[in-house]
Design a protein around this motif. Structure first.
Motif, PDB file in Angstrom:
ATOM      1  N   ASP A 114      -1.314   1.046  -9.511  1.00 46.32           N
ATOM      2  CA  ASP A 114      -0.979   0.482  -8.208  1.00 46.32           C
ATOM      3  C   ASP A 114      -0.469   1.540  -7.242  1.00 46.32           C
ATOM      4  O   ASP A 114      -0.394   1.301  -6.035  1.00 46.32           O
ATOM      5  CB  ASP A 114       0.077  -0.615  -8.362  1.00 46.32           C
ATOM      6  N   SER A 115      -0.073   2.694  -7.755  1.00 50.31           N
ATOM      7  CA  SER A 115       0.464   3.745  -6.900  1.00 50.31           C
ATOM      8  C   SER A 115      -0.199   5.065  -7.246  1.00 50.31           C
ATOM      9  O   SER A 115      -0.857   5.196  -8.277  1.00 50.31           O
ATOM     10  CB  SER A 115       1.988   3.852  -7.076  1.00 50.31           C
ATOM     11  N   SER A 171      -7.070  -0.692  -2.662  1.00 47.09           N
ATOM     12  CA  SER A 171      -5.621  -0.480  -2.613  1.00 47.09           C
ATOM     13  C   SER A 171      -5.282   0.761  -1.805  1.00 47.09           C
ATOM     14  O   SER A 171      -4.334   0.757  -0.996  1.00 47.09           O
ATOM     15  CB  SER A 171      -5.064  -0.359  -4.038  1.00 47.09           C
ATOM     16  N   LEU A 172      -6.029   1.835  -2.016  1.00 48.22           N
ATOM     17  CA  LEU A 172      -5.787   3.049  -1.242  1.00 48.22           C
ATOM     18  C   LEU A 172      -5.974   2.794   0.249  1.00 48.22           C
ATOM     19  O   LEU A 172      -5.184   3.264   1.082  1.00 48.22           O
ATOM     20  CB  LEU A 172      -6.738   4.153  -1.708  1.00 48.22           C
ATOM     21  N   GLU A 181      -5.787  -0.073   1.916  1.00 48.03           N
ATOM     22  CA  GLU A 181      -4.741  -0.944   2.458  1.00 48.03           C
ATOM     23  C   GLU A 181      -3.469  -0.156   2.759  1.00 48.03           C
ATOM     24  O   GLU A 181      -2.821  -0.376   3.793  1.00 48.03           O
ATOM     25  CB  GLU A 181      -4.453  -2.073   1.477  1.00 48.03           C
ATOM     26  N   ASN A 182      -3.100   0.751   1.864  1.00 49.42           N
ATOM     27  CA  ASN A 182      -1.918   1.574   2.110  1.00 49.42           C
ATOM     28  C   ASN A 182      -2.124   2.513   3.289  1.00 49.42           C
ATOM     29  O   ASN A 182      -1.216   2.739   4.098  1.00 49.42           O
ATOM     30  CB  ASN A 182      -1.574   2.377   0.855  1.00 49.42           C
ATOM     31  N   ASP A 183      -3.335   3.071   3.411  1.00 43.63           N
ATOM     32  CA  ASP A 183      -3.610   3.993   4.515  1.00 43.63           C
ATOM     33  C   ASP A 183      -3.624   3.285   5.857  1.00 43.63           C
ATOM     34  O   ASP A 183      -3.233   3.872   6.879  1.00 43.63           O
ATOM     35  CB  ASP A 183      -4.949   4.698   4.285  1.00 43.63           C
ATOM     36  N   LYS A 205      -1.738   1.057   6.895  1.00 40.35           N
ATOM     37  CA  LYS A 205      -0.383   0.856   7.412  1.00 40.35           C
ATOM     38  C   LYS A 205       0.032   2.012   8.321  1.00 40.35           C
ATOM     39  O   LYS A 205       0.808   1.821   9.259  1.00 40.35           O
ATOM     40  CB  LYS A 205       0.594   0.713   6.252  1.00 40.35           C
ATOM     41  N   LYS A 206      -0.494   3.201   8.038  1.00 44.69           N
ATOM     42  CA  LYS A 206      -0.172   4.371   8.855  1.00 44.69           C
ATOM     43  C   LYS A 206      -1.283   4.700   9.844  1.00 44.69           C
ATOM     44  O   LYS A 206      -1.010   5.211  10.939  1.00 44.69           O
ATOM     45  CB  LYS A 206       0.081   5.584   7.967  1.00 44.69           C
TER      46      LYS A 206
END
Length: 641
Positions: A310-311, A320-321, A323-325, A327-328
């Protein structure tokens, strides 16, 4: 026989002992890459052998991916967001229907042998056609002077409430399609332009293309008939039109380029998510029908069990990668770490001899991997050398829990090795690329754009398209190297798989502009599905639809005549000019309209067709608006970035 020496070179199977294909020389690059991968995996748990799916699982998975899960699961919850089965089936051609029927019959026969009954009877959804069933739902009006025979079929629906469940069967269809002797292409075409490039890794238009005189036109994109209809001549003892045209073509290294229809070239990114979902259903059925017509069988296997993180960066799903990117970096389409690696290689390695081929230090690669997983956001990219970036890039691709080409389609990609014609291989690769999830498709496109840049600088880096393909094949396709202990037959099979995988990568690099292009027949089937779905939502009876269709057909003809002398209203809610009435003529393009709304300090604007028989489609700047209107007379016109 292969040498039993323990040296690295002896572990590379000798090309001359296993194949006589003159094109497949110097496979040492491939086996060195395999050997490098095996060294990196030392001490890690071996991946379990992938087992084949049984018949029930295979057919149920196929029907689900085709959007027909309600036929086998009996679930109606998904019908709120997905088109009902009869809507999808009404868009299919005769051969596509035959493929679905064969799959469903095989599923039911297998259940019968196991003394099991399907959850839902298909006759609870469909009835056999009555006298009105010959009145088919109208296809979008064609802009050609002479419309080809319709290739669509229709069904009628009756909801029955009974407890008796028997073996499902597909309904009877009224077949009206005839295979044309020679598929024709519209004469009004436009030169393609590359308008959409991957985020942060743009490919300048025409930078890496050979001279125009050396390109081959992929005019099969313009046909209203599916690829499977064209190759059906093989079974009837005739000659495939594409094989006849390109048979004996010695210019296999030349690139096929898209040819744009008058209503504009459509890429996957130009369509809304709803249209892409429906496009995926039809593409899934068509690629199976197409390969079946070519005599190619596919056998899927269960995905191997792999731990999903997950990380971190490596071993994390692309979704997942991303979605996290986001955010920025809102709007990013490719994971940032992947783009960073490509940028380093482009800035420092395009002219380096042996880029991607020369392996780096395994110990340093492990160290950089740990650091990226530990602090990817604060990672010092300035310390990453070109050889490190190449190793990390290939490691990132190999460590994906779901391969870049996905578990679902990997076996289908491999089955393309049984297709003898390069034209048909490219067509099948195109259909498979349209089936990939969006993040996988965008990431693959960014990779192929970069690989084309590497090949473009082959005079400096000594990496031809074949060398690049051999390096990337073991990373994109799982390779199980059996060493020198296997039999000659196994060695031959292993070599043929290696050569075939490298060939597929070569085709994807060379003809990548075609992979994301939607053929005309697929877009027409999506339009037809939307039109049938819209009529179904209105709840109109068959008689009412027939009368309404006749009236609309007459009105459409009148509207087109009036439109040539009249105007359309273009909406631009983000501009000071909220809307504008524009008079159309035979030569007006989307670029002509967007230019009227251009102003300083505004991003690039595009014209969209919204509604009617499409959810949303971004128009190619060179498309003729009058032809778009004739295809979709009830759409709205919208300008936005």
């Amino acid at each position: 026989m292969l040498s039993s020496s323990s040296t690295t070179s002896s572990m590379l199977p000798s090309h001359d002992t296993v194949t006589s294909d003159r094109r497949c020389v110097a496979m040492e690059t491939y086996w060195r890459e395999v050997h490098s991968i095996e060294e990196e995996k030392e001490g890690e748990e071996e991946e379990e052998e992938r087992k084949s799916m049984d018949e029930v699982e295979l057919e149920e998975a196929w029907l689900t991916e085709a959007g027909l899960s309600s036929l086998v699961t009996g679930s109606v919850a998904a019908e709120e967001t997905l088109p009902p089965a009869e809507v999808l089936l009404s868009t299919l051609t005769r051969q596509q229907v035959t493929t679905v029927r064969r799959r469903l019959d095989n599923y039911n026969e297998t259940l019968k042998k196991r003394n099991r009954q399907p959850i839902r009877d298909v006759r609870d959804v469909f009835t056999e056609p009555d006298d009105d069933s010959a009145d088919r739902c109208p296809s979008p009006p064609s802009h050609h002077a002479e419309s080809p025979p319709s290739h669509h079929h229709t069904t009628t629906k009756t909801i029955r409430r009974n407890a008796h469940r028997v073996r499902p069967t597909l309904p009877m269809f009224v077949y009206e399609d005839q295979l044309p002797e020679h598929p024709s292409s519209p004469t009004n075409t436009h030169s393609p332009t590359n308008t959409h490039s991957p985020t942060l890794t743009p490919s300048p238009p025409h930078t890496h293309l050979p001279p125009t005189g050396r390109l081959r036109r992929a005019d099969w994109l313009l046909r209203d008939t599916p690829y499977s209809e064209g190759v059906s001549e093989h079974k009837r003892g005739g000659t495939c039109w594409d094989c006849l045209r390109f048979h004996g073509d010695n210019n296999s290294e030349l690139q096929f380029v898209p040819v744009s229809p008058s209503e504009g070239l459509t890429c996957a990114d130009d369509l809304s998510s709803c249209d892409l979902t429906r496009l995926g259903f039809i593409s899934h059925i068509e690629v199976s029908t197409f390969l079946l017509a070519l005599g190619v069988q596919t056998k899927r296997t269960r995905p191997p069990r792999r731990r999903t993180r997950d990380s971190g960066v490596f071993g994390v799903p692309l979704n997942s990668l991303l979605e996290n990117d986001k955010k920025k970096f809102p709007g990013v389409k490719v994971p940032v770490v992947f783009q960073k690696l490509l940028c380093i290689l482009e800035q420092t390695g395009l002219q380096t001899e042996g880029i991607l081929r020369v392996p780096g230090s395994a110990a340093r690669l492990k160290y950089l991997r740990r650091e990226l997983d530990r602090c990817s956001g604060a990672f010092d990219w300035s310390a990453v050398r070109q050889v490190d970036a190449a190793g990390l890039l290939k490691l990132f691709i190999r460590e994906l829990p779901t391969p870049l080409l996905t578990h679902t389609h990997l076996s289908t990609y491999r089955s393309l090795l049984g297709v003898s014609s390069e034209v048909h291989q490219v067509q099948a690769l195109q259909l498979l690329s349209l089936l990939l999830p969006e993040v996988h498709r965008d990431t693959l496109r960014a990779l192929l754009v970069f690989l084309r840049k590497v090949v473009f600088h082959q005079d400096q880096n000594r990496m031809s398209v074949w060398n690049v393909s051999m390096v990337m094949a073991p990373n994109l396709f799982t390779c199980c190297h059996r060493g020198n202990k296997s039999s000659i037959a196994k060695q031959r099979e292993e070599m043929e798989e290696a050569v075939g995988a490298a060939r597929l990568i070569r085709l994807m690099i060379t003809h990548q502009d075609l992979l994301w292009t939607v053929p005309t027949f697929l877009l027409l089937q999506v339009r037809h599905m939307n039109q049938v779905s819209n009529q179904k939502q209105l709840g109109l009876s068959r008689t009412t639809r027939r009368l309404l269709r006749r009236r609309n057909d007459k009105n459409d003809r009148n509207q087109v005549t009036e439109l040539c002398e009249g105007v359309i209203r273009v909406q631009a809610p983000r501009h000071t000019k909220v809307s504008m009435a524009i008079q159309l003529d035979e030569q007006m393009t989307a670029r002509d309209v967007t230019s009227r709304f251009e102003c300083e300090d505004t991003p690039v604007q595009h014209l969209y067709e919204v509604g009617g028989n499409i959810c949303e489609r971004r128009l190619h700047p060179d498309c003729l608006l009058l032809d778009v209107y004739r295809v979709n007379p009830h759409c709205d016109w919208l300008i936005k970035p």
